[in-house]
Design an enzyme around this catalytic site. Structure first.
Site, PDB file in Angstrom:
ATOM      1  CG  ASN A 196      -7.008  -4.295  -3.909  1.00 43.80           C
ATOM      2  OD1 ASN A 196      -7.354  -4.590  -4.892  1.00 43.80           O
ATOM      3  ND2 ASN A 196      -7.887  -3.890  -2.849  1.00 43.80           N
ATOM      4  CE  LYS A 251      -8.303  -0.253  -3.223  1.00 44.53           C
ATOM      5  NZ  LYS A 251      -8.447   0.696  -2.238  1.00 44.53           N
ATOM      6  CD  GLU A 294     -12.095   0.223  -2.362  1.00 46.07           C
ATOM      7  OE1 GLU A 294     -11.686  -0.812  -3.210  1.00 46.07           O
ATOM      8  OE2 GLU A 294     -11.406   1.030  -1.686  1.00 46.07           O
ATOM      9  CD  GLU A 296      -7.253  -2.804   3.343  1.00 45.85           C
ATOM     10  OE1 GLU A 296      -6.390  -2.675   2.544  1.00 45.85           O
ATOM     11  OE2 GLU A 296      -8.538  -3.000   2.576  1.00 45.85           O
ATOM     12  N   GLY A 325      -7.265   5.102   0.758  1.00 48.59           N
ATOM     13  CA  GLY A 325      -7.278   5.947  -0.488  1.00 48.59           C
ATOM     14  C   GLY A 325      -7.548   7.609  -0.182  1.00 48.59           C
ATOM     15  CB  SER A 380      -2.979   6.175   3.294  1.00 44.85           C
ATOM     16  OG  SER A 380      -4.390   6.571   2.721  1.00 44.85           O
TER      17      SER A 380
HETATM   18  P1  13P Z   1      -4.874   2.541  -0.279  1.00 47.98           P
HETATM   19  O1  13P Z   1      -3.431   2.018  -0.202  1.00 47.98           O
HETATM   20  O2  13P Z   1      -5.215   3.223  -1.851  1.00 47.98           O
HETATM   21  O3  13P Z   1      -5.501   3.455   0.771  1.00 47.98           O
HETATM   22  O4  13P Z   1      -5.954   1.494  -0.464  1.00 47.98           O
HETATM   23  C1  13P Z   1      -5.916   0.303   0.600  1.00 47.98           C
HETATM   24  C2  13P Z   1      -6.661  -0.618   0.103  1.00 47.98           C
HETATM   25  O5  13P Z   1      -7.991  -0.728   0.240  1.00 47.98           O
HETATM   26  C3  13P Z   1      -6.084  -1.947   0.001  1.00 47.98           C
HETATM   27  O6  13P Z   1      -7.055  -2.773  -0.096  1.00 47.98           O
END
Ligand code: 13P
Length: 256
Positions: free
Chosen positions: A11, A13, A103, A173, A179, A219
């Site tokens: 992802n 983002k 998010e 998640e 993050g 993470s």
């Molecule tokens: P991170 O891997 O940056 O923690 O993000 C996880 C996430 O939201 C994947 O959709």
């Protein structure tokens, strides 16, 4: 993991222009062997602006990766300025759409009802939702993880029949792990994922639940993926930050 093929999705983002996205997929394709992508289903989810470019590259080089979008609108077309429909994503040969990412829920106010509508739109257009669920730290501390996650699974799959539900991918998640560099312990994530599977068994059937792939996200990186994949309940990962670097992503896919 009872014969379920692992699925690792990147992802990205709101990162990477379409040029950067092309470069990253090209690099990934140099780093991954065919066998890697046979053993593990690899899905890349770039921003909308890069979907067409990545799709063209996947087709031209016959790369064995799935294409996923990060969001979708629930209507097929209409006066919804700035939105993108499942019809449009299907035309780009997207196979997956991330729906209900925390998010989207937290920053853009998506409710369970909106998430469910999006899930149904994705199915109606022949794609598969990666339905994201997860609790906040406050909810975890208050012992509310199960209620939150089970509630989100039930709400997200409202009105979804057996044939479609059998193909869903669910991403657990925990919001506090996204993050932050603070990943969940595989045993804890596996326990919650077990609850998600039990919820699917209650909603549909035990057989169906045993076939559904459930990812962990939060993470994930090359240094911790093995622990997650070793858990019998965990069938893959939804990777944010670490997936932006093709070398790190390739190591994650090659976790064995
Ligand atoms: P991170 O891997 O940056 O923690 O993000 C996880 C996430 O939201 C994947 O959709």
């Amino acid at each position: 993991m009872a014969g379920r093929r692992p699925i690792i999705a990147a992802n990205w983002k709101m990162h990477k222009t379409h040029l950067e996205a092309i470069q990253a997929v090209q690099k990934l394709s140099y780093l991954l062997e065919r066998e890697d992508a046979e053993r593990v289903e690899v899905v890349v989810c770039p921003p909308f602006t890069a979907l067409r470019a990545v799709q063209t590259l996947l087709d031209a080089d016959r790369l064995p990766y799935g294409l996923g979008a990060q969001n979708v609108h629930w209507e097929a077309r209409g006066a919804f300025t700035g939105e993108v429909s499942a019809l449009m994503l299907q035309a780009l040969r997207c196979a997956y759409v991330i729906v209900g990412h925390s998010e989207r829920r937290e920053v853009f106010g998506e409710t369970d009802d909106v998430v469910a509508r999006k899930v149904r739109a994705v199915y109606a257009n022949g794609m598969i939702p990666i339905l994201c669920v997860g609790e906040t730290l406050a909810e975890r501390d208050a012992g509310g993880t199960e209620d939150k996650v089970v509630g989100q699974v039930r709400a997200g799959l409202a009105g979804v029949g057996d044939d479609d539900a059998a193909r869903v991918v669910i991403a657990y998640e925990p919001i506090w792990a996204i993050g932050t560099g603070r990943n969940a312990e595989p045993a804890d994530a596996g326990e919650v994922i077990g609850l998600v599977r039990a919820t699917l068994a209650a909603l549909y059937s035990k057989d169906l639940a045993e076939g559904v792939r459930i990812q962990y996200g939060g993470s994930v990186k090359a240094g911790n993926i093995r622990g997650f994949m070793a858990h019998p309940q965990i069938d893959g990962a939804l990777v944010g930050g670490a997936s932006l670097d093709p070398e790190e992503l390739a190591l994650i896919v090659k976790y064995r």
